[in-house]
Design an enzyme around this catalytic site. Structure first.
Site, PDB file in Angstrom:
ATOM      1  N   GLY A   1       4.839  -4.668  23.270  1.00  0.00           N
ATOM      2  CA  GLY A   1       5.345  -5.713  22.385  1.00  0.00           C
ATOM      3  C   GLY A   1       4.405  -6.838  22.698  1.00  0.00           C
ATOM      4  O   GLY A   1       4.288  -7.232  23.835  1.00  0.00           O
ATOM      5  N   THR A   2       3.753  -7.372  21.740  1.00  0.00           N
ATOM      6  CA  THR A   2       2.445  -7.940  22.016  1.00  0.00           C
ATOM      7  C   THR A   2       2.119  -9.043  21.059  1.00  0.00           C
ATOM      8  O   THR A   2       2.771  -9.209  20.038  1.00  0.00           O
ATOM      9  CB  THR A   2       1.443  -6.789  21.764  1.00  0.00           C
ATOM     10  OG1 THR A   2       1.350  -6.030  22.916  1.00  0.00           O
ATOM     11  CG2 THR A   2       0.085  -7.260  21.363  1.00  0.00           C
ATOM     12  N   THR A   3       1.059  -9.795  21.395  1.00  0.00           N
ATOM     13  CA  THR A   3       0.390 -10.553  20.354  1.00  0.00           C
ATOM     14  C   THR A   3      -1.080 -10.224  20.450  1.00  0.00           C
ATOM     15  O   THR A   3      -1.682 -10.379  21.513  1.00  0.00           O
ATOM     16  CB  THR A   3       0.564 -12.061  20.585  1.00  0.00           C
ATOM     17  OG1 THR A   3       1.932 -12.328  20.819  1.00  0.00           O
ATOM     18  CG2 THR A   3       0.084 -12.831  19.393  1.00  0.00           C
TER      19      THR A   3
END
Lengths: 269, 265
Positions: free
Chosen positions: B67-69
């Site tokens: 879960g990231t940017t």
């Protein structure tokens, strides 16, 4: 244990799955993820014209605002698609691969002698492709609009390349008509197109008609954008796809200016 | 909107900003794009509220998520690739020092989001194929080729993967370029690309701050600023900001420690 990922069409699903036939099949109908909305098409005096906006949505999000949903298949055929964008890219690849193979295996290497697939042939071929996938419960999730010319049937005069406009949907339904629309366009644009269409429309009139419909769709379709592309197929120029441009919209009608939510009014909605 | 075990009502008032007809999970085993989901609405359909977030409800029980940017912005002469460093299992931070920017070839990199295992496998495959291609053709592959290879893998295996990837780099044909490959396996060339669960929080910032033709420093600063903002609001993004500036000359890796972020946390 799941099979490793693979470049083959169908990926690891192309290998024998642990589940048999019907069970595996019912698992595979997917939902579309990155989707385009309506595509419109009309026949006019010089040929056929398509319009589509340049938006691909990611669920409800307007994520890709410069996605091209009209593609040239060969010098006589144009393809437009709504629905899952990755499946459209895959279909375009497939058709271009076929065109390249036809060109390389033709009797002659000279361009004039090559017998390209006409639009009607592409339309029929896509029908087979889409219906086949539907039978495997694994559709290519697109509504395709095929535009171009159709070569004369056996016995007709040979100069008679008639303009062709047809639709193929995700389960392999096909029909052809003078006006075509997919998605929301089939509800909102078709009545306008049927009202205003004439077979001898000039190019400017045809384009204005399509722009009007795209404007209505922008007003009333949550997944539409006011940045559109127009493409045409004609005998003289072949396939031409415009660069994307913005259409004008109007926001000065009374209901915008005079809000109705006040206490004395009807409360508005 | 918490629906415990009963079917979601379809009678939402027309004024309500939530769209009813979004990615409906009619087929309950399908993957849904977790980044842009309408939180809460998508979870109903007769299932009890299990405490899983929209992003993680599609993962298998012990599966890791980035879960990231992730973000990539091209500039004349190259590309800036950026990512946060948090890998989570459910609500636990499994790895706070992860490297989500993977090298596919000399000047071609990719940012990974989604299932950590799926994207690692994809990266390995593409690295392998690109290396092979370079040997066979005698020259460096272009970013476009790398992106389409990745696309092919993601598309043909779309039923079994949960991967959103950004492929970016420099090549002699197109200079700096960026391709976004979301769930489903579309491949779209973009003026800049952002992905991962944290991306939803920074679309506004990027829409207002990005201009085409930014210089290397401007692009680098914007990448760092935008990822900080995303990390500030997204629980699944955090840690440090890793960046790679890719140019013809080579790759410059940098990181911004978690206490020196341009904004936040």
């Amino acid at each position: 244990m799941s099979a490793p990922i693979s470049l083959a069409p169908g990926g690891s699903a192309s290998r024998v799955s642990a589940k048999s036939g019907l069970e595996a099949a019912t698992e595979r109908t997917r939902q579309p993820i990155v989707t385009g909305t309506s595509v419109l098409g009309i026949k006019y005096k010089d040929g056929v014209m398509l319009a589509a906006d340049t938006l691909c949505s990611y669920g409800s999000m307007a994520k890709y605002k410069d996605a091209r949903r009209l593609a040239k298949v060969n010098d006589a055929t144009l393809l437009g698609a709504g629905g899952e964008y990755s499946d459209f890219q895959s279909i375009t690849d497939l058709l271009r691969r076929n065109a390249l193979e036809d060109k390389c295996t033709a009797d002659s290497l000279y361009e004039e002698d090559v017998n390209e697939e006409c639009a009607k042939e592409v339309w029929n071929y896509l029908r087979a492709v889409m219906y086949n996938r539907r039978n495997k419960m694994n559709p290519l999730w697109n509504d395709l609009v095929v535009a171009g010319f159709s070569q004369p049937a056996f016995g007709e005069a040979s100069e008679e390349n008639k303009p062709f406009l047809g639709l193929v949907d995700k389960i392999g339904t096909t029909y052809e008509d003078d006006v075509i629309a997919t998605g929301f366009g089939s509800y909102l644009a078709i009545p306008i197109l049927r009202e205003k269409h004439r077979p001898d429309l000039e190019e400017g009139e045809a384009r204005a008609l399509l722009e009007d419909c795209m404007r209505v769709l922008f007003y009333r379709d949550c997944r539409a954008l006011n940045r559109i592309q127009i493409a045409k197929v004609t005998k003289e120029d072949g396939v031409l796809i415009s660069d994307p441009y913005e259409i004008e919209t109007s926001w000065d009608s009374a209901s915008f200016v005079e809000p109705k939510g006040q206490l004395e009014g009807d409360g508005g909605w | 909107f918490f629906f415990h075990g009963h079917r979601r009502s379809t009678k939402l008032p027309a004024r309500c900003g939530v769209s009813v007809a979004t990615m409906s999970g009619a087929l309950s085993h399908q993957h849904q794009p977790y980044e842009a989901m309408d939180h809460g609405i998508g979870q109903a359909h007769g299932q009890a509220h299990t405490g899983k977030s929209a992003e993680t409800s599609n993962l298998r029980p012990t599966e890791l998520s980035s879960g990231t940017t992730i973000l990539a912005i091209p500039f004349p002469g190259g590309v800036v690739m950026g990512a946060d460093s948090r890998v989570s299992t459910g609500t636990y931070v499994a790895n706070r020092t992860s490297d989500k920017i993977a090298q596919l070839h000399d000047t071609i990199w990719c940012c990974r989001s989604g299932s950590a295992s799926d994207t690692q496998a994809l990266t390995d495959y593409v690295k392998h194929y690109l290396g092979q291609l370079a040997v066979e053709t005698g020259r460096s592959p272009t970013v476009k080729v790398a992106a389409h290879l990745m696309r092919k893998l993601c598309y043909e295996n779309k039923d079994n993967l949960l991967a959103g990837v950004i492929v970016g780099g420099w090549d002699a044909v197109d200079g700096g370029s960026v391709y976004n490959i979301p769930l489903g396996g579309s491949c779209i060339k973009m003026p800049f690309a952002v992905g991962g669960s944290g991306s939803t929080f920074i679309y506004g910032l990027l829409d207002s701050e990005f201009r085409p033709g930014m210089s290397r420093e401007e692009a680098h600063d914007l990448v760092k600023l935008a990822i900080s903002h995303a990390m500030a609001r997204d629980g699944s993004s955090g840690g440090i900001i890793r960046t790679v500036v890719v140019t013809e000359e080579g790759n410059a890796r940098e990181y911004v420690p978690g206490d020196q972020l341009p904004f936040g946390p």
